[in-house]
Design a protein around this motif. Structure first.
Motif, PDB file in Angstrom:
ATOM      1  N   LEU A  13       0.836  -1.105   0.120  1.00 40.95           N
ATOM      2  CA  LEU A  13      -0.105   0.120   0.027  1.00 40.95           C
ATOM      3  C   LEU A  13       0.834   1.116  -0.105  1.00 40.95           C
ATOM      4  N   VAL A  14       0.582   2.232  -0.809  1.00 43.55           N
ATOM      5  CA  VAL A  14       1.348   3.434  -1.022  1.00 43.55           C
ATOM      6  C   VAL A  14       0.303   4.591  -0.809  1.00 43.55           C
ATOM      7  N   TYR A  15       0.581   5.512   0.542  1.00 46.36           N
ATOM      8  CA  TYR A  15      -0.382   6.201   0.769  1.00 46.36           C
ATOM      9  C   TYR A  15       0.400   7.781   0.803  1.00 46.36           C
ATOM     10  N   SER A  16      -0.336   8.573   0.109  1.00 45.57           N
ATOM     11  CA  SER A  16      -0.009   9.971   0.005  1.00 45.57           C
ATOM     12  C   SER A  16      -0.994  10.636  -0.722  1.00 45.57           C
ATOM     13  N   ASP A  17      -1.355  11.999  -0.365  1.00 46.67           N
ATOM     14  CA  ASP A  17      -2.153  12.855  -1.059  1.00 46.67           C
ATOM     15  C   ASP A  17      -1.641  13.587  -2.269  1.00 46.67           C
ATOM     16  N   ASP A  18      -0.335  13.245  -2.463  1.00 39.44           N
ATOM     17  CA  ASP A  18       0.470  13.783  -3.637  1.00 39.44           C
ATOM     18  C   ASP A  18       0.844  12.649  -4.699  1.00 39.44           C
ATOM     19  N   ALA A  19      -0.054  12.681  -6.038  1.00 40.21           N
ATOM     20  CA  ALA A  19       0.273  12.053  -6.843  1.00 40.21           C
ATOM     21  C   ALA A  19       1.768  11.615  -7.419  1.00 40.21           C
ATOM     22  N   ALA A  20       2.422  12.724  -7.344  1.00 38.27           N
ATOM     23  CA  ALA A  20       3.732  12.602  -7.792  1.00 38.27           C
ATOM     24  C   ALA A  20       4.451  11.842  -6.883  1.00 38.27           C
ATOM     25  N   THR A  21       4.334  12.029  -5.494  1.00 35.56           N
ATOM     26  CA  THR A  21       4.806  11.243  -4.449  1.00 35.56           C
ATOM     27  C   THR A  21       4.701   9.623  -4.666  1.00 35.56           C
ATOM     28  N   ARG A  22       3.381   9.536  -4.540  1.00 35.08           N
ATOM     29  CA  ARG A  22       2.873   8.113  -5.126  1.00 35.08           C
ATOM     30  C   ARG A  22       3.881   7.369  -6.144  1.00 35.08           C
ATOM     31  N   ALA A  23       3.677   8.057  -7.204  1.00 40.14           N
ATOM     32  CA  ALA A  23       4.456   7.734  -8.431  1.00 40.14           C
ATOM     33  C   ALA A  23       5.957   7.522  -8.385  1.00 40.14           C
ATOM     34  N   GLU A  24       6.667   8.434  -7.520  1.00 38.52           N
ATOM     35  CA  GLU A  24       7.811   8.167  -7.061  1.00 38.52           C
ATOM     36  C   GLU A  24       8.224   6.844  -6.342  1.00 38.52           C
ATOM     37  N   VAL A  25       7.323   6.547  -5.473  1.00 40.51           N
ATOM     38  CA  VAL A  25       7.481   5.476  -4.654  1.00 40.51           C
ATOM     39  C   VAL A  25       7.234   4.295  -5.330  1.00 40.51           C
ATOM     40  N   ILE A  26       6.041   4.159  -5.993  1.00 47.38           N
ATOM     41  CA  ILE A  26       5.951   3.082  -7.069  1.00 47.38           C
ATOM     42  C   ILE A  26       7.020   2.860  -7.789  1.00 47.38           C
ATOM     43  N   GLN A  27       7.603   3.904  -8.623  1.00 50.43           N
ATOM     44  CA  GLN A  27       8.699   3.464  -9.541  1.00 50.43           C
ATOM     45  C   GLN A  27      10.036   3.004  -8.699  1.00 50.43           C
ATOM     46  N   ALA A  28      10.245   3.422  -7.282  1.00 47.10           N
ATOM     47  CA  ALA A  28      11.326   3.015  -6.828  1.00 47.10           C
ATOM     48  C   ALA A  28      11.160   1.645  -6.421  1.00 47.10           C
ATOM     49  N   ILE A  29      10.028   1.283  -6.014  1.00 48.45           N
ATOM     50  CA  ILE A  29       9.879  -0.302  -5.757  1.00 48.45           C
ATOM     51  C   ILE A  29       9.915  -1.162  -6.767  1.00 48.45           C
ATOM     52  N   GLY A  30       9.210  -0.716  -7.952  1.00 50.05           N
ATOM     53  CA  GLY A  30       9.228  -1.605  -9.121  1.00 50.05           C
ATOM     54  C   GLY A  30       8.266  -2.712  -8.785  1.00 50.05           C
ATOM     55  N   ARG A  31       8.467  -3.580  -9.797  1.00 45.30           N
ATOM     56  CA  ARG A  31       7.538  -4.713 -10.078  1.00 45.30           C
ATOM     57  C   ARG A  31       8.027  -5.590  -8.858  1.00 45.30           C
ATOM     58  N   ARG A  32       9.544  -5.805  -8.684  1.00 45.59           N
ATOM     59  CA  ARG A  32      10.066  -6.756  -7.506  1.00 45.59           C
ATOM     60  C   ARG A  32      11.071  -6.153  -6.942  1.00 45.59           C
ATOM     61  N   PRO A  33      11.085  -5.852  -5.735  1.00 42.38           N
ATOM     62  CA  PRO A  33      12.280  -4.877  -5.344  1.00 42.38           C
ATOM     63  C   PRO A  33      13.480  -5.820  -5.154  1.00 42.38           C
ATOM     64  N   ALA A  34      13.137  -7.118  -4.900  1.00 40.96           N
ATOM     65  CA  ALA A  34      14.622  -7.853  -4.719  1.00 40.96           C
ATOM     66  C   ALA A  34      14.317  -9.358  -5.699  1.00 40.96           C
ATOM     67  N   ALA A  35      15.354  -9.873  -5.981  1.00 36.29           N
ATOM     68  CA  ALA A  35      15.223 -11.057  -6.799  1.00 36.29           C
ATOM     69  C   ALA A  35      14.457 -12.178  -5.927  1.00 36.29           C
ATOM     70  N   ASP A  36      14.832 -12.201  -4.519  1.00 39.80           N
ATOM     71  CA  ASP A  36      14.481 -13.563  -3.753  1.00 39.80           C
ATOM     72  C   ASP A  36      12.692 -12.947  -3.479  1.00 39.80           C
ATOM     73  N   LEU A  37      12.332 -12.207  -3.989  1.00 44.65           N
ATOM     74  CA  LEU A  37      10.895 -11.989  -3.457  1.00 44.65           C
ATOM     75  C   LEU A  37       9.830 -11.980  -4.525  1.00 44.65           C
ATOM     76  N   PRO A  38       8.490 -12.161  -4.161  1.00 46.44           N
ATOM     77  CA  PRO A  38       7.420 -12.293  -5.401  1.00 46.44           C
ATOM     78  C   PRO A  38       7.248 -10.715  -5.863  1.00 46.44           C
ATOM     79  N   LEU A  39       6.444 -10.945  -6.941  1.00 47.52           N
ATOM     80  CA  LEU A  39       6.068  -9.562  -7.700  1.00 47.52           C
ATOM     81  C   LEU A  39       5.275  -8.762  -6.490  1.00 47.52           C
ATOM     82  N   VAL A  40       5.509  -7.514  -6.935  1.00 46.35           N
ATOM     83  CA  VAL A  40       4.552  -6.730  -5.982  1.00 46.35           C
ATOM     84  C   VAL A  40       3.310  -6.215  -6.701  1.00 46.35           C
TER      85      VAL A  40
END
Length: 141
Positions: A13-40
């Motif tokens: 879950l990504v919580y912010s009233d600022d759409a740009a902040t949400r987008a920045e967080v989502i981009q940083a996390i990506g589809r999988r933040p580490a190879a040993d983890l499942p998709l997000v």
């Protein structure tokens, strides 16, 4: 520990009233933040009631909350969730100033990252919280 299989996903879950902040967080996390983890699977929230609804649902694995969100900041939301949500997922709090770290401690957040966001730091932090959630989740999927 997660197997990282392709059909398994963890909800962040990504919580912010600022759409740009949400987008920045989502981009940083990506589809999988580490190879040993499942998709997000990302769940975006811009309002406090929606955050509490999702956190109470038991479906969220990790939450990233913006401490500067108005009118209900991520620090207060974190504190309330940690006090009220059964099996509350790990929470990463984004703070605007390093001096706000004491407030982050009050909020009972599991991790803290400061603005400006460093994508690798945020991804590593979320990955660590995902691993923790995989190991400690009470209601196994």
């Amino acid at each position: 520990m997660s197997s990282g299989s392709t059909d398994e996903k963890m909800k962040v879950l990504v919580y912010s009233d600022d759409a740009a902040t949400r987008a920045e967080v989502i981009q940083a996390i990506g589809r999988r933040p580490a190879a040993d983890l499942p998709l997000v699977e990302i769940v975006e929230c811009a309002t406090e009631p929606k955050v509490h609804q999702w956190l109470g649902s038991g479906e969220i694995d990790v939450a990233v909350l913006d401490g500067e969100t108005q009118p209900a900041g991520g620090m207060g939301v974190s504190r309330q969730a940690k006090d009220e949500v059964y099996d509350c997922p790990p929470i990463c709090l984004i703070i605007a100033r390093r001096d706000d770290r004491w407030l982050a401690d009050w909020s009972k957040a599991d991790a803290v990252v400061a603005q400006p966001l460093e994508p690798l730091v945020l991804a590593d932090t979320v990955a660590d919280l995902m691993r923790r959630r995989s190991a400690t989740r009470l209601n196994a999927k």
